[in-house]
Design an enzyme around this catalytic site. Structure first.
Site, PDB file in Angstrom:
ATOM      1  N   LYS A 189       1.282   2.893  -0.397  1.00  0.00           N
ATOM      2  CA  LYS A 189      -0.132   3.041  -0.028  1.00  0.00           C
ATOM      3  C   LYS A 189      -0.255   3.739   1.341  1.00  0.00           C
ATOM      4  O   LYS A 189       0.734   4.173   1.904  1.00  0.00           O
ATOM      5  CB  LYS A 189      -0.809   1.680  -0.041  1.00  0.00           C
ATOM      6  CG  LYS A 189      -0.676   0.944  -1.398  1.00  0.00           C
ATOM      7  CD  LYS A 189      -1.464   1.623  -2.507  1.00  0.00           C
ATOM      8  CE  LYS A 189      -1.109   1.168  -3.914  1.00  0.00           C
ATOM      9  NZ  LYS A 189      -1.392  -0.203  -4.259  1.00  0.00           N
TER      10      LYS A 189
HETATM   11  C1  LIG Z   1      -1.438  -1.327  -5.208  1.00  0.00           C
HETATM   12  C2  LIG Z   1      -2.635  -1.786  -5.923  1.00  0.00           C
HETATM   13  C3  LIG Z   1      -2.962  -3.143  -6.055  1.00  0.00           C
HETATM   14  C4  LIG Z   1      -2.030  -4.256  -5.668  1.00  0.00           C
HETATM   15  O1  LIG Z   1      -1.504  -4.181  -4.414  1.00  0.00           O
HETATM   16  P1  LIG Z   1      -0.124  -4.927  -4.074  1.00  0.00           P
HETATM   17  O2  LIG Z   1      -0.101  -4.888  -2.578  1.00  0.00           O
HETATM   18  O3  LIG Z   1       0.967  -4.125  -4.696  1.00  0.00           O
HETATM   19  O4  LIG Z   1      -0.198  -6.300  -4.616  1.00  0.00           O
HETATM   20  C5  LIG Z   1      -4.163  -3.475  -6.654  1.00  0.00           C
HETATM   21  N1  LIG Z   1      -4.991  -2.540  -7.122  1.00  0.00           N
HETATM   22  C6  LIG Z   1      -4.711  -1.232  -7.050  1.00  0.00           C
HETATM   23  C7  LIG Z   1      -5.690  -0.246  -7.579  1.00  0.00           C
HETATM   24  C8  LIG Z   1      -3.523  -0.817  -6.459  1.00  0.00           C
HETATM   25  O5  LIG Z   1      -3.208   0.489  -6.416  1.00  0.00           O
END
Ligand SMILES: *Cc1c(COP(=O)(O)O)cnc(C)c1O
Length: 384
Positions: A189
């Site tokens: 991210k």
């Molecule tokens: C990455 C992501 C999540 C979950 O995040 P984590 O930190 O991996 O638990 C939830 N929703 C979306 C759209 C994501 O891309």
């Protein structure tokens, strides 16, 4: 694989990658050498800094984006018998968080141009049991929040903004557009804590509920008790251990200082891709509305048919280029088919799109040469 001197050997390019520097490492080590490894001062510091960065009233730190979504569903007091609308084209966590609270996710289709949740589908799917909508800012483009509110007046919105820190909608920042907005600190991210998540809200009372939720439903933490010289605590609700450590918060804080420049860099990279594909037949980026500033977690292209997508995927992977498909529609996962009886045909636009899309590499450390290499490899498949 990448032997020196080997003709034509090129470095593999991942689809996403974190950027870390000496300052990040130093920030983590400082906390490791301090008294508080968890539930210490860095947690509140990260929350205050992120709330300020977004322009939100409050932020709450948890140990994943998934925990952030779970906390948001909990804070809205959603439970058995309740329905929550979730777009079909998203990461499974956007729907799983509804099941964690014993409620029912109801899948809604997306717009074919943007792949964002379709306001008309939201209006059609709403029933007297509907308690919230999870609005996913897919790829980093904010949903059309005004249209969603018009389609479902009064329905609380959980903005799953895991793709979209730094994005704007009609000049308003993502993180202020839903009743609650969730972010992820996973390395792929925009900024990272290794693992981690954040929720922003304009309602401080919801913030306090989520702070208790991440700590077993207990209303004060150990440090507060120590500072106040008190031992007494009560568990008021069923919470979890979703706490984020102080060294992770320190890493996220250090990263936060660079977040704006990384968002800008992602836009520059997207601009290079856009220019390459603007006049290329058989491949295009997704439509970006002109009332948004995109944050580009992903750069998604769409090609003419599933067979071209398969050829493109194999060719790029063969060239050492990390590409992925975001996402298999959630209702097509075996778990959802088995437990909810969902099947193909439920959300036809998402189903059709997922066989024709591909996410190309997108991260701040990419060079213009990297983008050229990816784009040329795409065109060598789609132009023939
Ligand atoms: C990455 C992501 C999540 C979950 O995040 P984590 O930190 O991996 O638990 C939830 N929703 C979306 C759209 C994501 O891309």
């Amino acid at each position: 694989m990448d032997e020196p001197g080997e003709v034509g050997a090129v470095k593999p390019l991942p689809y996403g990658r974190q950027s870390l520097d000496e300052a990040d490492v130093k920030a983590v080590v400082e906390v490791l050498e301090s008294d508080w490894l968890t539930t210490g001062p860095k947690v509140g510091e990260l929350e205050a800094s992120f709330a300020e960065w977004v322009g939100a009233t409050a932020a709450v730190a948890v140990n994943s984006g998934t925990a952030a979504l779970h906390a948001a569903v909990f804070a809205l007091d959603i439970g058995p018998g309740d329905e929550v609308l979730v777009p079909a084209l998203t990461f499974a966590a956007s729907a799983n968080c509804v099941l964690y609270q014993g409620a029912t996710p109801v899948f809604v289709d997306v717009d074919s141009e943007t792949l964002l949740v379709d306001p008309r589908a939201v209006a059609d799917a709403r029933t007297p049991r509907t308690r919230a909508l999870v609005a996913v800012d897919y790829a980093g483009q904010p949903c059309d929040y005004d249209a969603l509110q018009a389609a479902a007046p009064g329905l609380p919105i959980i903005s799953d903004a895991c793709h979209a820190p730094g994005a704007k909608y009609k000049g308003r920042a993502v993180g202020t557009l839903g009743d609650l907005s969730t972010f992820s600190l996973h390395p792929v991210k925009h900024f990272t804590a290794g693992e981690g998540g954040l929720i922003t809200t304009e309602d401080p009372a919801l913030g306090e509920q989520m702070r208790a939720f991440r700590n077993h439903g207990i209303t004060s933490d150990a440090r507060t008790r120590e500072l106040e010289g008190a031992w007494y605590y009560e568990m008021q609700s069923l919470g979890y251990n979703y706490r984020l450590t102080d060294f992770q918060c320190a890493l996220a804080l250090s990263q936060l200082g660079k977040l704006q420049s990384w968002v800008t860099r992602r836009r520059t990279i997207a601009g290079w891709y856009d220019r390459t594909f603007a006049n290329a037949p058989g491949i295009s980026g997704l439509t970006v509305r002109d009332d948004v500033e995109h944050a580009y977690h992903l750069y998604v292209v769409k090609v003419a048919s599933p067979s071209v997508r398969e050829r493109l995927f194999k060719h790029l992977r063969g060239e050492g280029i990390g590409v992925n498909v975001h996402y298999i529609p959630v209702h097509l996962h075996p778990f959802y088919r088995r437990t909810m009886g969902t099947s193909p045909g439920l959300c036809p636009i998402a189903e059709e799109a997922h066989e024709r899309i591909l996410s190309l590499p997108m991260f701040p450390g990419m060079t213009e040469g990297d983008v050229r290499r990816v784009a040329d490899a795409c065109l060598s498949v789609t132009s023939h």
